[in-house]
Write a protein that holds these residues in place. Structure first.
Motif, PDB file in Angstrom:
ATOM      1  N   SER B 246       0.803  -1.219   0.000  1.00 19.23           N
ATOM      2  CA  SER B 246       0.000   0.000   0.000  1.00 19.23           C
ATOM      3  C   SER B 246       0.843   1.281   0.000  1.00 19.23           C
ATOM      4  O   SER B 246       0.691   2.132  -0.886  1.00 19.23           O
ATOM      5  N   ASP B 247       1.727   1.416   0.960  1.00 21.08           N
ATOM      6  CA  ASP B 247       2.465   2.677   1.063  1.00 21.08           C
ATOM      7  C   ASP B 247       3.343   2.919  -0.160  1.00 21.08           C
ATOM      8  O   ASP B 247       3.413   4.027  -0.672  1.00 21.08           O
ATOM      9  N   PHE B 250       1.262   4.055  -3.286  1.00 22.78           N
ATOM     10  CA  PHE B 250       0.778   5.432  -3.293  1.00 22.78           C
ATOM     11  C   PHE B 250       1.920   6.439  -3.316  1.00 22.78           C
ATOM     12  O   PHE B 250       1.760   7.553  -3.790  1.00 22.78           O
ATOM     13  N   GLU B 339       6.672   7.371   2.596  1.00 24.68           N
ATOM     14  CA  GLU B 339       5.370   7.998   2.504  1.00 24.68           C
ATOM     15  C   GLU B 339       5.557   9.466   2.163  1.00 24.68           C
ATOM     16  O   GLU B 339       6.604  10.045   2.377  1.00 24.68           O
ATOM     17  N   LEU B 340       4.512  10.024   1.606  1.00 27.57           N
ATOM     18  CA  LEU B 340       4.549  11.443   1.318  1.00 27.57           C
ATOM     19  C   LEU B 340       4.384  12.188   2.624  1.00 27.57           C
ATOM     20  O   LEU B 340       3.348  12.098   3.266  1.00 27.57           O
ATOM     21  N   SER B 342       3.442  14.992   4.842  1.00 25.03           N
ATOM     22  CA  SER B 342       2.623  16.198   4.679  1.00 25.03           C
ATOM     23  C   SER B 342       1.911  16.548   5.968  1.00 25.03           C
ATOM     24  O   SER B 342       1.601  17.692   6.235  1.00 25.03           O
ATOM     25  N   ALA B 343       1.629  15.538   6.793  1.00 25.84           N
ATOM     26  CA  ALA B 343       0.821  15.800   7.980  1.00 25.84           C
ATOM     27  C   ALA B 343       1.610  16.592   9.020  1.00 25.84           C
ATOM     28  O   ALA B 343       2.793  16.687   8.985  1.00 25.84           O
TER      29      ALA B 343
END
Lengths: 366, 343, 300
Positions: B246-247, B250, B339-340, B342-343
């Motif tokens: 998944s990671d 994406f 992962e991107l 952004s958080a």
């Protein structure tokens, strides 16, 4: 999307004051819209966000005057388009009001298309009725509109019936219909909910382009904060028939004050979060709108709720810092009172309505 | 793309669900042959969630039904815990069904309006039942509590007294009470509001951990898929385009279609910016799919070979499988595999 | 501020019944017209059924006892509703006649319902060859003009209560089969049926546990209408002398007997006719009411 010049040069296009729409149902009076104020300037986009039952669709339908017969618009409600009170518009004027001054795009394209006429016939009929074009002019204009909304082979498509087209193409046709008479206000009620994500992207880009070209105002109604985040100039968040927070888009996302707005954003799964991120869900469910008590509608689900929230209804008030930003909360986030209220509830593990509150949730999506 | 090929399948003892060369064809309303699923293979390990994602018409729901044998696929094999379920018929298949359960999209339609909640949930136990009445009652009560409903009031009510989210909890209880090995979730949160959707997604994660479930999770919403899945299978027009963790998927999609899908997601963040339309045009008809790669009519990287030759699924980068002649390798080999941020 | 805001279109606007915005809602609720037909119908049918069952214990004259006064007018002597041309008590004959009407109305309908629903559900659930075969049979039954069919049936077999019930039941089967089939097809598409199959339920279990109750709701409202139709059919047959053989009293037979004296003694026809009319009317009113209720329920 509109620009800063547009905002300064703009005038009020749509003005909604104290709108109340109640429904007569066998179970009682449903207060679907319960005192809503809105302003929209020409060339701007207003996003209205809410879950099902929040009253967002009833709101759009009252502006269009297409409410169900069981709906009652209460006295004192006011909807003005360019200063003209829509309630005073007679049906005779009404027929050119709808289409020329304001028009609407629905979630289901077949709401505004008839299955028995070709796409071209429906477009030319509208054009001839509202604009008084000749048959040839109307046909030419119909092709131009279909090209404008990005339909390939417009001349061929004009001769087809709606059922020959895909969902995305049909929505393009309804958009062509809606903008055919260059309306000043376009209301798009969940225009992309029934569409796939790649087509949704195309349609939203299309609406944005059309708006930039024509300078019309747009009300974009959706349940998906993601849809309006990048596209609306300002956003109004609705809950239980009321607007709970209203602000310019960037300000709303960076400085949200209403606990519901915060909770709604935290509940959305994000691509940018790693997989298996636990979502901050909102406990309970939206209230039933039959004879609601004097209270904040969100209080039972709110991690900040205090006794006052259960006995008084907060009104939408501008924040001291930015008059364009308003929220309806006694204990808004980011204020000393709001922070104290939430901290106390987290310490107690429960809010004033008895709903469990835990520290991890409803703070930042983790 | 074309989803033929089995390069992405894993040879391992803990593969609980093994789907191979699944094909679903049926005759449509106008008598035309519809190729809903064409030669799709994937597997799921014990305790793993495999996300199946794609737009409407990509065949993901047909895959779910074919795995459930409701109705059985046109051809292909489905192994659940080593048992070939496509070979089972009649009562032999029915006896096996407690291992393989399903959760549906429409919370209202998936519950019989005239039956009480306790009977809806107990139905599976009664069908397979070696349990006594008392044992069934205890199990039903326990599961009702575990899915977050009130075990004192809920059992005697009927579905229309519950909200959509609560109905979905009942649906989950009905599947879980049988202690299944594999659960197929067909868009279980698509019909729910955002605030309720998060509750149900969290509940599914809890259930998965508690019962060590293997899940096939089907959705059109990529963010939902990413959140719940360990491994993601992207489908387009009845074929697989890409399979990856998944990671990784994406962070750096390999298939042009996967990238287009990800770019189309409206992120709830005004700073994220809006991409130009990632894809033009519409889905071709599944009764008359394009030759070669089925995605070629909308693909920005299309070349001559794409219409002549169907790309097989191959390992384009370590642990990354895509069915494309021209995968987006430049992105995948970039160091940022995680992962991107952004958080 | 405008006083009247009618946004529902046209000039029809809401009367300004709400004085202040925060006042309690006093917007008038629309009234539903009360329907007395259905409860009255139920009372009448209750009386008829109870009368038919308890006729032997009621203080009634023997319906077949031939009296001295022929064609007595109602109210005269001991005969409340008078006597027929043979001096038999009309009230008593009407009550005993209700036995035939009710036996046919309830018995034949119940039989038709059981067979029709079973066939219809099987056809709707299994489709394919099962559906084609059953549909052929149903269409075959429907192709006969009903009265011709009954006359042929009675001609072929001895007229008796059993044969009458069987014949009328056969007539009622297509109605039930069709509505059961249509509803089974509609419900079989719902996901709860798929869910039941996924749990491992056999077709029989799916049909009985999941589908039957849902299909029975619309069938019930049809049942009352079919009852009315079969009571009429029985009456017509008895009137033609093809019903239950005399001297057993039946409403159709009484009408036929009284026909010759209708001008001099209208009560001979009027009284059984009234029983007949009220019963059929009551069935239909109840059927309409049930259909309305079920329609509302399924729209919830």
């Amino acid at each position: 999307m509109s620009t800063i010049e547009a905002r300064t040069a703009s005038r009020l296009l749509l003005q909604v004051r104290n709108l109340k729409v109640w429904f007569d149902t066998p179970r009682g009076l449903v207060r679907a819209v319960d005192g809503v104020d809105l302003d929209l300037r020409a060339g701007e986009t207003l996003g209205i966000v809410g879950e099902s039952g929040s009253g967002k669709s009833v709101l759009s339908r009252s502006i269009m005057k297409i409410l169900a017969p069981s709906a009652r618009v209460l006295p004192g409600s006011e909807i003005r388009l360019k200063g003209l009170d829509l309630a005073t518009v007679s049906p005779k004027q009404n027929k050119h009001l709808w289409g020329v001054d304001l028009s609407m795009v629905f979630q289901d394209p077949m709401t505004s298309l008839t299955p028995v006429l070709t796409v071209g016939a429906q477009l030319t009929e509208t054009l001839r009725f509202h604009l008084g074009l000749s048959r040839d002019q109307a046909e030419e204009e119909a092709i131009r509109l279909l090209t404008l909304v990005g339909i390939p082979e417009p001349a061929k498509r004009a001769k087809q019936y709606p059922h020959n087209l895909s969902g995305g193409m049909r929505q393009r046709v309804t958009i062509a219909l809606a903008i055919s008479c260059s309306p000043e206000l376009l209301i798009a009620d969940e225009p992309t909910t029934a569409l796939d994500v790649t087509v949704q992207h195309q349609i939203l880009n299309l609406l944005e382009r059309l708006q930039a070209d024509s300078g019309m105002g747009m009300v974009l109604i959706t349940h998906d904060l993601g849809v309006v985040a990048g596209r609306a100039d300002s956003i109004a968040v609705m809950y239980a028939g009321r607007i709970v927070e209203k602000a310019p888009t960037k300000r709303l996302f960076s400085n949200m004050r209403h606990p519901y707005t915060r909770a709604l954003i935290d509940a959305i799964p994000r691509i940018s979060h790693p997989s298996h991120t636990r979502l901050a869900s909102i406990p309970g469910r939206p209230p039933v709108l039959i004879d609601p008590p004097q209270a904040c509608g969100f209080a039972p689900r709110c991690p900040s709720a205090q006794p006052r929230c259960l006995s008084e209804t907060p009104v939408l008030e501008p924040t001291p810092i930015d008059p364009a930003h308003a929220s309806a909360c006694f204990f808004p986030l980011g204020t000393p009172a709001g922070d104290a209220a939430r901290e106390n509830n987290i310490k107690a593990g429960v809010n004033a309505a008895g709903t469990a509150v835990n520290a991890g949730e409803s703070t930042d999506g983790r | 793309m074309a989803g033929s090929g089995t390069a992405h399948l894993r040879a391992s003892d803990d593969v609980v669900l093994d789907v191979r060369n699944l094909t679903v064809e049926y005759v449509g309303r106008r008598g035309e042959r519809v190729f809903a699923v064409s030669d799709v293979s994937f597997d799921a390990r014990r305790g793993e969630t495999v996300g199946l994602v794609g737009e409407s018409g990509c065949g993901k729901s047909s895959v779910a039904k074919a795995i459930m044998q409701l109705p059985p696929p046109t051809s292909g094999s489905v192994l659940v815990d080593g048992v070939e379920v496509t070979a089972l018929k009649g009562s032999a298949l029915r006896r096996r069904r407690d291992k393989l359960q399903m959760i549906f999209q429409d919370p209202i339609s998936s519950l019989n309006p005239l039956r009480r909640v306790k009977d809806i949930i107990a139905e599976g136990l009664r069908i397979h039942g070696e349990l006594s009445k008392g044992e069934i009652e205890t199990r039903v009560r326990t599961i009702i509590e575990r899915v977050g409903l009130d075990p004192d009031t809920a059992p005697d009510r009927r579905p229309h007294e519950f909200s959509g989210g609560q109905c979905q909890r009942i649906s989950i209880a009905r599947a879980m009470v049988l202690d299944p090995q594999v659960v197929i979730c067909d868009e279980p949160v698509s019909a729910l509001d955002v605030s309720v959707q998060a509750q149900i997604m969290n509940l599914l994660e809890e259930m998965k951990a508690r019962y060590e479930l293997t899940m096939v999770f089907i959705a059109h919403d990529l963010a939902v898929i990413k959140n719940l899945s360990d491994r993601v299978v992207v489908m387009y027009l009845g074929k697989i385009c890409e399979v990856a963790d998944s990671d990784a998927l994406f962070a750096a999609p390999l298939h042009p279609y996967t990238r287009a899908l990800i770019q189309s997601i409206p992120e709830p963040d005004p700073e994220a910016g809006i991409q130009e339309a990632a894809l033009s045009g519409d889905l071709p008809s599944p009764s008359n799919p394009p030759s070669g790669c089925r995605f070629r009519t909308r693909c920005p990287r299309v070349q001559d070979i794409c219409s002549r030759e169907e790309p097989e699924i191959r390992e384009a980068a370590p642990g990354r499988f895509a069915a494309c002649h021209f995968p987006l390798l430049e992105a995948a080999t970039a160091p940022e595999q995680g992962e991107l941020a952004s958080a | 501020m405008t006083d009247v805001v009618g946004h529902t279109g046209s000039a029809l606007s809401v009367p300004p019944t709400v004085k202040s915005a925060d006042a309690a809602p006093v917007v008038k609720r629309r009234r539903r017209r009360r329907d007395y037909g259905a409860p009255l119908g139920a009372v009448w049918l209750g009386l008829v059924v109870v009368g038919a069952i308890t006729a032997d214990w009621l203080p009634l004259a023997d319906p077949n006892e031939i009296g001295n006064v022929f064609s007595a007018t109602p109210g005269l002597g001991d005969h409340l509703l008078g006597t027929d041309i043979l001096g038999r008590d009309i009230l008593s004959r009407c009550v005993y006649g209700a036995r035939i009407s009710m036996a046919v109305g309830l018995g034949a309908t119940a039989l038709a319902m059981v067979v029709g629903v079973a066939f219809g559900m099987a056809a709707g659930y299994f489709r394919g060859a099962v559906d084609s075969t059953i549909s052929l049979f149903v269409n075959f039954l429907m192709a006969f003009p009903p009265l011709m069919f009954l006359i042929a049936l009675v001609a072929a077999m001895r007229p008796s209560l059993t044969n009458l019930v069987l014949g009328l039941a056969l007539l009622g089967i297509p109605n039930f089969a069709r509505i059961a089939r249509a509803n089974t097809i509609a419900f079989a598409e719902r996901e709860f049926v798929t869910a039941s199959k996924a749990l491992g339920a056999s077709p029989f279990r799916v049909l009985t546990r999941e589908l039957l109750a849902n299909v029975m709701l619309p069938v019930m409202s049809l049942m009352l209408v079919v009852m009315a139709a079969l009571v009429v059919a029985e009456g017509s047959l008895s009137f033609l002398g093809l019903g239950v053989p005399p001297p057993t009293p039946s409403w159709g037979g009484m009408l036929a007997d009284g026909r010759s004296q209708m001008n001099e003694h209208p009560h001979l026809v009027m009284i059984p006719g009234l029983f007949f009319f009220l019963t059929v009317f009551a069935f239909n009113r109840l059927g309409d009411w049930a259909r309305g209720r079920i329609g509302r329920e399924s729209s919830l």
